[in-house]
Design a protein around this motif. Structure first.
Motif, PDB file in Angstrom:
ATOM      1  N   ASP A  72       0.817  -1.274   0.066  1.00  0.00           N
ATOM      2  CA  ASP A  72       0.048  -0.065  -0.025  1.00  0.00           C
ATOM      3  C   ASP A  72       0.786   1.184   0.053  1.00  0.00           C
ATOM      4  O   ASP A  72       0.682   2.190  -0.821  1.00  0.00           O
ATOM      5  CB  ASP A  72      -1.037   0.012   1.155  1.00  0.00           C
ATOM      6  CG  ASP A  72      -2.285  -1.059   1.131  1.00  0.00           C
ATOM      7  OD1 ASP A  72      -2.403  -1.262  -0.297  1.00  0.00           O
ATOM      8  OD2 ASP A  72      -2.775  -1.116   2.048  1.00  0.00           O
ATOM      9  N   GLY A  73       2.136   1.340   0.711  1.00  0.00           N
ATOM     10  CA  GLY A  73       2.795   2.713   0.895  1.00  0.00           C
ATOM     11  C   GLY A  73       3.598   2.685  -0.349  1.00  0.00           C
ATOM     12  O   GLY A  73       3.448   3.833  -0.984  1.00  0.00           O
ATOM     13  N   GLU A  74       4.183   1.764  -1.074  1.00  0.00           N
ATOM     14  CA  GLU A  74       4.827   2.087  -2.215  1.00  0.00           C
ATOM     15  C   GLU A  74       3.765   2.339  -3.247  1.00  0.00           C
ATOM     16  O   GLU A  74       4.290   3.207  -4.438  1.00  0.00           O
ATOM     17  CB  GLU A  74       5.728   0.521  -2.592  1.00  0.00           C
ATOM     18  CG  GLU A  74       4.710  -0.528  -3.114  1.00  0.00           C
ATOM     19  CD  GLU A  74       5.688  -1.873  -3.133  1.00  0.00           C
ATOM     20  OE1 GLU A  74       6.433  -2.100  -2.214  1.00  0.00           O
ATOM     21  OE2 GLU A  74       5.513  -2.648  -4.232  1.00  0.00           O
ATOM     22  N   GLY A  75       2.624   1.786  -3.279  1.00  0.00           N
ATOM     23  CA  GLY A  75       1.514   2.187  -4.301  1.00  0.00           C
ATOM     24  C   GLY A  75       1.365   3.585  -4.412  1.00  0.00           C
ATOM     25  O   GLY A  75       1.307   4.116  -5.287  1.00  0.00           O
ATOM     26  N   PHE A  76       1.235   4.292  -3.010  1.00  0.00           N
ATOM     27  CA  PHE A  76       0.841   5.561  -2.822  1.00  0.00           C
ATOM     28  C   PHE A  76       2.082   6.451  -3.415  1.00  0.00           C
ATOM     29  O   PHE A  76       1.820   7.443  -4.114  1.00  0.00           O
ATOM     30  CB  PHE A  76       0.753   5.923  -1.309  1.00  0.00           C
ATOM     31  CG  PHE A  76       0.386   7.614  -1.303  1.00  0.00           C
ATOM     32  CD1 PHE A  76      -0.770   8.198  -1.582  1.00  0.00           C
ATOM     33  CD2 PHE A  76       1.384   8.212  -0.918  1.00  0.00           C
ATOM     34  CE1 PHE A  76      -0.993   9.369  -1.494  1.00  0.00           C
ATOM     35  CE2 PHE A  76       1.354   9.690  -0.720  1.00  0.00           C
ATOM     36  CZ  PHE A  76       0.062  10.223  -1.095  1.00  0.00           C
ATOM     37  N   ILE A  77       3.380   5.884  -3.090  1.00  0.00           N
ATOM     38  CA  ILE A  77       4.501   6.920  -3.580  1.00  0.00           C
ATOM     39  C   ILE A  77       4.712   6.513  -4.949  1.00  0.00           C
ATOM     40  O   ILE A  77       4.929   7.894  -5.770  1.00  0.00           O
ATOM     41  CB  ILE A  77       5.823   6.205  -2.791  1.00  0.00           C
ATOM     42  CG1 ILE A  77       5.685   6.383  -1.453  1.00  0.00           C
ATOM     43  CG2 ILE A  77       6.933   6.738  -3.454  1.00  0.00           C
ATOM     44  CD1 ILE A  77       5.671   8.045  -0.795  1.00  0.00           C
ATOM     45  N   ALA A  78       4.368   5.591  -5.557  1.00  0.00           N
ATOM     46  CA  ALA A  78       4.690   5.368  -7.141  1.00  0.00           C
ATOM     47  C   ALA A  78       3.159   6.200  -7.640  1.00  0.00           C
ATOM     48  O   ALA A  78       3.707   6.651  -8.944  1.00  0.00           O
ATOM     49  CB  ALA A  78       4.333   3.847  -7.509  1.00  0.00           C
ATOM     50  N   SER A  79       2.376   6.043  -7.295  1.00  0.00           N
ATOM     51  CA  SER A  79       1.322   6.917  -7.809  1.00  0.00           C
ATOM     52  C   SER A  79       1.688   8.412  -7.954  1.00  0.00           C
ATOM     53  O   SER A  79       1.541   9.273  -8.889  1.00  0.00           O
ATOM     54  CB  SER A  79      -0.155   6.644  -6.983  1.00  0.00           C
ATOM     55  OG  SER A  79      -1.016   7.533  -7.227  1.00  0.00           O
TER      56      SER A  79
ATOM     57  N   GLY B 114      -4.600   6.069  -8.460  1.00  0.00           N
ATOM     58  CA  GLY B 114      -3.362   5.624  -8.931  1.00  0.00           C
ATOM     59  C   GLY B 114      -2.674   4.764  -7.827  1.00  0.00           C
ATOM     60  O   GLY B 114      -2.059   3.522  -8.207  1.00  0.00           O
ATOM     61  N   MET B 115      -2.867   4.924  -6.613  1.00  0.00           N
ATOM     62  CA  MET B 115      -2.395   3.996  -5.541  1.00  0.00           C
ATOM     63  C   MET B 115      -3.114   2.670  -5.805  1.00  0.00           C
ATOM     64  O   MET B 115      -2.164   1.713  -5.436  1.00  0.00           O
ATOM     65  CB  MET B 115      -2.848   4.677  -4.031  1.00  0.00           C
ATOM     66  CG  MET B 115      -2.545   3.832  -2.812  1.00  0.00           C
ATOM     67  SD  MET B 115      -2.977   4.646  -1.484  1.00  0.00           S
ATOM     68  CE  MET B 115      -2.724   3.262  -0.213  1.00  0.00           C
ATOM     69  N   LEU B 116      -4.317   2.412  -6.005  1.00  0.00           N
ATOM     70  CA  LEU B 116      -4.909   1.167  -6.125  1.00  0.00           C
ATOM     71  C   LEU B 116      -4.127   0.331  -7.263  1.00  0.00           C
ATOM     72  O   LEU B 116      -3.778  -0.804  -7.205  1.00  0.00           O
ATOM     73  CB  LEU B 116      -6.322   1.366  -6.534  1.00  0.00           C
ATOM     74  CG  LEU B 116      -7.189  -0.064  -6.900  1.00  0.00           C
ATOM     75  CD1 LEU B 116      -7.211  -0.788  -5.593  1.00  0.00           C
ATOM     76  CD2 LEU B 116      -8.142   0.049  -7.590  1.00  0.00           C
ATOM     77  N   LEU B 117      -3.958   0.902  -8.312  1.00  0.00           N
ATOM     78  CA  LEU B 117      -3.210   0.414  -9.561  1.00  0.00           C
ATOM     79  C   LEU B 117      -1.646   0.323  -9.295  1.00  0.00           C
ATOM     80  O   LEU B 117      -0.998  -0.970  -9.479  1.00  0.00           O
ATOM     81  CB  LEU B 117      -3.288   1.424 -10.937  1.00  0.00           C
ATOM     82  CG  LEU B 117      -4.542   1.670 -11.357  1.00  0.00           C
ATOM     83  CD1 LEU B 117      -4.909   2.775 -12.382  1.00  0.00           C
ATOM     84  CD2 LEU B 117      -5.219   0.551 -11.632  1.00  0.00           C
TER      85      LEU B 117
END
Ligand SMILES: NC(=O)c1ccc[n+]([C@@H]2O[C@H](COP(=O)([O-])OP(=O)(O)OC[C@H]3O[C@@H](n4cnc5c(N)ncnc54)[C@H](OP(=O)(O)O)[C@@H]3O)[C@@H](O)[C@H]2O)c1
Length: 279
Positions: free
Chosen positions: A101-108, A241-244
């Motif tokens: 979840d955390g890396e998803g937020f940063i990547a988004s 974006g975070m979800l993806l």
């Protein structure tokens, strides 16, 4: 044929099959990704038996992330820090868990605003639940210096201070304007603003003009909170974006290909969210 799945209770709402089956088709992989409704009482057994099952791995969604952490044989450092697992995979016959979840937020954030600087900045997080914890950990890893927390239940802020240390501070009504004035990033991590939930009522006039305002709620895609930020000219980031991006690592672990979050995938899931909102 290889099979992966997402487990939750209920699970009907999950967009994970749409995301992973899009990638399986795009990369020509002969596999399938399914939804699996697993009752809370059966989660531990489902995960413990994963290596012997038809599935090569799974995503874990509400309300099973903590139970999944308890059930995996090996959790990595990030999952250990959060006490929650959202991605399960088998390595050398061992059921392993991580949390993306955390890396998803940063990547988004990086995908939408590649030049956005986090190092030594101040962030404000609304919320202190599982998603907040994942994002706080990831922001600190990115070098964010201070994180102010606003949350209905103050004890949960104190728990975050204990866990993450002196960079975390509580925002009260009296210091909120000052903090917002100096923050580079403001994130709603609560469910407020989600379809059927009360809106997030937070005064944001004191935000600087370049402060990025993010909401991890993605139903609706543009929450009232993001609309308000946009109206006053702040850059915004929605929760889709975070979800993806949180899905990327699971796919890579299971199928050996690091998938791309394309504009086409974004449009596919956005369309599905909008369709569901109209029903
Ligand atoms: N975009 C993504 O990929 C993604 C990923 C994960 C989660 N999410 C979304 O993020 C949201 C939070 O998930 P979570 O797992 O962190 O949930 P959680 O652990 O249950 O935490 C919920 C948070 O929201 C607050 N909250 C809920 N209702 C509230 C209300 N009526 N008034 C004030 N505060 C309220 C809670 O405050 P208290 O501490 O006071 O209860 C808590 O801080 C959900 O909407 C979820 O769908 C999105």
């Amino acid at each position: 044929m290889k099979k992966a799945c997402v487990i939750g209770w209920p699970i009907a709402h999950s967009r994970s099959p749409l995301i992973h089956n899009y990638w399986l088709k795009r990369y020509g992989i002969d596999a399938v990704y399914e939804k699996k409704a697993v009752e809370p009482k059966n989660v531990a057994l489902f995960i413990a038996n994963l290596a012997a099952s038809e599935f090569i791995g799974c995503n874990v969604t509400i309300p099973h992330k903590e139970a999944a952490f308890q059930a995996v044989s090996k959790a990595d450092e990030i999952a250990g820090r959060l006490g929650a697992v959202n991605t399960v995979y088998i390595k050398d016959g061992v059921v392993c868990g991580t949390n993306t979840d955390g890396e998803g937020f940063i990547a988004s954030l990086r995908h939408a605003y590649p030049a956005f600087e986090l190092k030594n900045k101040t962030a404000v997080i609304v919320g202190a639940g599982g998603a907040a914890k994942a994002i706080i950990g990831a922001l600190l890893d990115e070098g964010v210096a201070k994180i102010g927390i606003i949350n209905r239940t103050r004890e949960r802020i104190h728990e975050l201070q204990t866990q993450f240390g002196s960079g975390i501070y509580e925002i009260s009504e009296t210091n909120s304007n000052d903090t917002l004035k100096s923050c580079a990033l403001l994130v709603n991590t609560t469910s407020m603003g989600m379809e059927g939930q009360p809106p997030l009522e937070l005064e944001i006039q004191s935000l600087g003009p370049y402060a990025l305002v993010a909401d991890i709620v993605y139903t609706p895609l543009e929450t009232a909170f993001l609309k308000k930020a946009k109206r006053q000219g702040n850059p915004v980031l929605d929760g889709l974006g975070m979800l993806l991006h949180q899905a990327v690592r699971g796919f890579e672990l299971w199928f050996g290909v690091k998938p791309e979050v394309t504009a086409e995938l974004h449009a596919l899931i956005a369309g599905d969210v909008q369709k569901a909102n109209k029903q």
